[in-house]
Design an enzyme around this catalytic site. Structure first.
Site, PDB file in Angstrom:
ATOM      1  N   HIS A 189       1.913   4.844  -2.700  1.00 38.96           N
ATOM      2  CA  HIS A 189       2.079   6.273  -2.404  1.00 38.96           C
ATOM      3  C   HIS A 189       3.503   6.734  -2.732  1.00 38.96           C
ATOM      4  O   HIS A 189       3.706   7.788  -3.350  1.00 38.96           O
ATOM      5  CB  HIS A 189       1.805   6.539  -0.916  1.00 38.96           C
ATOM      6  CG  HIS A 189       0.376   6.360  -0.504  1.00 38.96           C
ATOM      7  ND1 HIS A 189      -0.675   6.883  -1.214  1.00 38.96           N
ATOM      8  CD2 HIS A 189      -0.167   5.729   0.572  1.00 38.96           C
ATOM      9  CE1 HIS A 189      -1.814   6.585  -0.597  1.00 38.96           C
ATOM     10  NE2 HIS A 189      -1.529   5.877   0.489  1.00 38.96           N
TER      11      HIS A 189
ATOM     12  N   HIS B 121       0.836  -1.207   0.000  1.00 38.69           N
ATOM     13  CA  HIS B 121       0.000   0.000   0.000  1.00 38.69           C
ATOM     14  C   HIS B 121       0.872   1.259   0.000  1.00 38.69           C
ATOM     15  O   HIS B 121       0.687   2.166  -0.824  1.00 38.69           O
ATOM     16  CB  HIS B 121      -0.908  -0.020   1.239  1.00 38.69           C
ATOM     17  CG  HIS B 121      -1.721   1.217   1.437  1.00 38.69           C
ATOM     18  ND1 HIS B 121      -3.076   1.275   1.166  1.00 38.69           N
ATOM     19  CD2 HIS B 121      -1.388   2.463   1.889  1.00 38.69           C
ATOM     20  CE1 HIS B 121      -3.528   2.483   1.434  1.00 38.69           C
ATOM     21  NE2 HIS B 121      -2.523   3.231   1.892  1.00 38.69           N
ATOM     22  N   GLU B 122       1.818   1.306   0.925  1.00 39.35           N
ATOM     23  CA  GLU B 122       2.653   2.501   1.038  1.00 39.35           C
ATOM     24  C   GLU B 122       3.594   2.657  -0.163  1.00 39.35           C
ATOM     25  O   GLU B 122       3.961   3.772  -0.527  1.00 39.35           O
ATOM     26  CB  GLU B 122       3.466   2.446   2.338  1.00 39.35           C
ATOM     27  CG  GLU B 122       2.623   2.454   3.599  1.00 39.35           C
ATOM     28  CD  GLU B 122       1.675   3.635   3.684  1.00 39.35           C
ATOM     29  OE1 GLU B 122       1.991   4.700   3.122  1.00 39.35           O
ATOM     30  OE2 GLU B 122       0.598   3.480   4.304  1.00 39.35           O
TER      31      GLU B 122
END
Length: 438
Positions: free
Chosen positions: A28, A24-25
């Protein structure tokens, strides 16, 4: 051995959780760097740092509490109205805003003026914030579809599991599960025609049948004489039942049933056997779509689950099967999965589906348009685009970037609600967990 498998299941799920957070990170991180935003930190977990290493301008690390993660981007919020990063106020709400703004600039270095998050076009900010949940969605889809096509999933088949002795209305069975056949009940058409357990139905009224959904629909659309072709002991046999009308549980359109709802339809009188069936790509995508819809429905229904959670946690009442579970509960389920009396490949498939389900939940939850979730930042960037477009159309001055920091008091309230809910789920998971087996 049981204790070892339980611990192993928990450990496997924990690693799946950590990978999901890191994935997920990474979404980003990669998009932020792509748009030239400086990222000082990429961390998996919260709390004290377990391990970290700096590469280039970014510190990569793992923290001790694996309940989330973050990347730190420079300039998440624009400066205040006076152009300064810091300005103190006696107002507690104003203080929240200023604290958030200060944190966004605390690692500002010379040359960062052109590398601030808020200076990027709204569509770029939307991509950066959406990339994290999107990575979870991608992982969920890949794992779900891969498991369905490679391992298969438990589904109802056209093989006969049991044959009913008589015709009984579905409501009567729901009211009394132990309801037996009476002399006044007519014989079930399947029984009268000679259908047997283990028969595999391959045709209905001359049409080939290869899945339960098609067979269920064909049976319910037929009242009167029919021809049922079965495979029995390697041979094909035609049976000629006369289907009767009966009150049956309403179908959900996918071979399942809608609890508590009934319709009148054709009735043959048998229960299909379940089995592990591999899905083709189209079937896998359809099932994935159903899971997304069910996930959205579950998210909407979340507030209504709070009373049941409270009663399960503090009143000793039975935990509902559809009760929300947290990380602890999911890890516990992972331990149970590896103890199930099923083939090893199905245990692996079940663990993968558990991780995939967690990723789908992460995607849906993070897309809520509320700060501090990713969806809240996306909503702020979209609102800024609307304001600027409106100003251009009506030849008004550019209103500038939308100051998401002004919503921080709301974000703290939302975060407080989430924390309380998380603690409630945690208590329920510890004292009254959802279990796969009795």
């Amino acid at each position: 051995m049981t204790a070892f498998m339980t611990v192993l299941g928990i450990v496997v799920f924990a690693f799946g959780l950590l990978f999901s957070i890191a994935w997920h990170e990474f979404g980003h991180l990669s998009t932020a760097k792509m748009f030239g935003i400086r990222v000082p930190q990429y961390m998996v977990g919260f709390g004290p740092t377990m391990w970290s290493r700096k590469k280039g301008e970014t510190e990569y690390g793992i923290k001790w509490i694996p309940l989330g993660g973050y990347i730190r981007m420079i300039g998440m919020f624009p400066p205040g109205e006076d152009g300064r990063v810091q300005r103190r106020s006696t107002s507690p709400f104003r203080g929240m805003i200023e604290d958030a703004r200060q944190a966004a600039y605390e690692e500002l270095q010379p040359g960062d003026e052109k590398r601030l998050f808020y200076t990027r076009a709204p569509w770029k900010r939307v991509i950066v914030m959406f990339a994290g949940p999107f990575m979870n969605l991608v992982l969920a889809v890949v794992v779900f579809v891969g498991v369905m096509m490679t391992f298969g999933i438990a589904t109802q088949t056209t093989t006969v599991g049991s044959v009913s002795d008589c015709v009984i209305k579905a409501e009567a069975v729901a009211e009394n599960p132990d309801r037996k056949c009476r002399d006044s009940d007519p014989a079930a058409p399947a029984k009268a025609a000679g259908l047997e357990r283990g028969d595999r139905i391959v045709g209905f009224n001359g049409r080939p049948i290869d899945d339960w959904e098609t067979l269920q629909t064909s049976i319910r659309d037929t009242i009167g004489p029919a021809t049922v072709t079965v495979e029995r002991d390697g041979k094909r046999v035609d049976l000629h039942p006369t289907l009767t009308e009966n009150t049956v549980t309403k179908s959900d359109g996918d071979g399942g049933y809608v609890d508590g709802e009934y319709v009148k339809a054709g009735f043959l009188g048998f229960t299909p056997a379940s089995g592990i069936v591999k899905q083709d790509f189209g079937q896998s995508v359809d099932r994935m779509g159903d899971m997304v819809v069910n996930g959205v429905d579950a998210l909407i229904a979340l507030p209504s689950k709070i009373p049941d959670l409270w009663n399960a946690a503090f009143q000793g009442e039975e935990r509902q099967e559809d009760s929300p579970v947290g990380v602890v509960g999911a890890a516990r389920v992972g331990g149970e999965v590896l103890n199930l009396d099923i083939p090893p490949e199905q245990r692996v498939a079940s663990m993968l589906l558990l991780v995939a389900g967690f990723n789908l939940s992460l995607f849906l939850f993070n897309m809520l348009p509320l700060l501090p979730l990713d969806g809240g930042h996306i909503a702020g960037a979209l609102w800024e685009s609307v304001r600027r477009a409106f100003a251009r159309v009506f030849r008004r001055p550019d209103p500038g970037p939308f100051d998401v920091a002004k919503l921080m008091p709301v974000a703290y309230v939302v975060a407080g609600v989430f924390i309380c809910f998380t603690l409630l789920v945690l208590v329920a998971d510890v004292v009254n967990p959802v279990q796969l087996t009795g």
